[in-house]
Scaffold this motif. Sequence first.
Motif, short mmCIF file in Angstrom:
data_model
loop_
_atom_site.label_atom_id
_atom_site.label_comp_id
_atom_site.label_asym_id
_atom_site.label_seq_id
_atom_site.Cartn_x
_atom_site.Cartn_y
_atom_site.Cartn_z
N GLN A 1 0.84 -1.19 0.00
CA GLN A 1 0.00 0.00 0.00
C GLN A 1 0.88 1.24 0.00
N VAL A 2 0.40 2.29 -0.66
CA VAL A 2 1.09 3.58 -0.67
C VAL A 2 0.12 4.61 -0.11
N LEU A 3 0.58 5.37 0.87
CA LEU A 3 -0.20 6.45 1.46
C LEU A 3 0.48 7.78 1.18
N SER A 4 -0.25 8.72 0.58
CA SER A 4 0.28 10.06 0.37
C SER A 4 -0.13 10.90 1.58
N LEU A 5 0.88 11.43 2.29
CA LEU A 5 0.60 12.15 3.52
C LEU A 5 0.96 13.63 3.46
N GLY A 6 1.54 14.08 2.38
CA GLY A 6 1.98 15.48 2.29
C GLY A 6 3.36 15.51 1.67
N SER A 7 4.36 15.83 2.48
CA SER A 7 5.73 15.92 1.95
C SER A 7 6.28 14.56 1.52
N HIS A 8 5.79 13.47 2.12
CA HIS A 8 6.28 12.13 1.83
C HIS A 8 5.12 11.18 1.51
N ASP A 9 5.43 10.17 0.72
CA ASP A 9 4.53 9.05 0.53
C ASP A 9 5.09 7.88 1.34
N VAL A 10 4.20 7.14 1.99
CA VAL A 10 4.59 6.00 2.81
C VAL A 10 4.39 4.72 1.99
N PHE A 11 5.46 3.96 1.83
CA PHE A 11 5.41 2.68 1.13
C PHE A 11 5.35 1.58 2.18
N ILE A 12 4.16 1.08 2.44
CA ILE A 12 3.95 0.01 3.41
C ILE A 12 4.22 -1.31 2.68
N ALA A 13 5.02 -2.18 3.30
CA ALA A 13 5.46 -3.38 2.59
C ALA A 13 5.49 -4.60 3.48
N ASP A 14 5.23 -5.74 2.86
CA ASP A 14 5.39 -7.04 3.52
C ASP A 14 6.86 -7.42 3.47
N VAL A 15 7.38 -7.95 4.56
CA VAL A 15 8.75 -8.46 4.59
C VAL A 15 8.70 -9.89 4.05
N LEU A 16 9.40 -10.14 2.96
CA LEU A 16 9.39 -11.45 2.31
C LEU A 16 10.53 -12.34 2.78
#
Length: 186
Positions: free
Chosen positions: A125-140
Amino acid sequence: MSKVVQHPSTILFPVPAVLVTTVLPGQAPNIITVAWTGIMNSDPPVVYVSVRPSRHSYRLIKESGEYVINVPSADQVREVDYCGTVSGRDGDKFAACGFTPVAGRHVRAPLIKECPVNLECRVRQVLSLGSHDVFIADVLAVHVDQETLTDKGRLDFGKIRPWAFCVHEYFALGERIGTYGFTKKG
């Protein structure tokens, strides 16, 4: 003791400074230094990195949907600082830092051989929060240098030599002041 109220800011510390690697097919891999990173969930293991859209690695992560979080030791603070101040658009950070790219098992993004711990990650999932986008990721997968493990297979932080970023400064971590659950022991 009196408190002084300041404007809202990102003054949470310490935070890890990690090297995030990513690549697109047919292009050279890149490294970006990220201090906006952490754990979001234990089971399944989920982590995140936050990256400004203007950064070279942003497009690589967004388009590939994967990255590797490489945890450096205190001996690598110079390289981490360098990778956070120079753009991958302008040159090969692997070569500049003397790092060796190593193929992972689940993602195309390379591991940094010289970092004691590497986490292969796939973006969920990617969340746009303002100055940064958060790349939420599963650890494989997690890769750990064998020589940094104790005889019981646990991480030996004395050998890894972790360190942290504290509001524009780097600090080595050293003294253990307790263990999880020590307040409940006899």
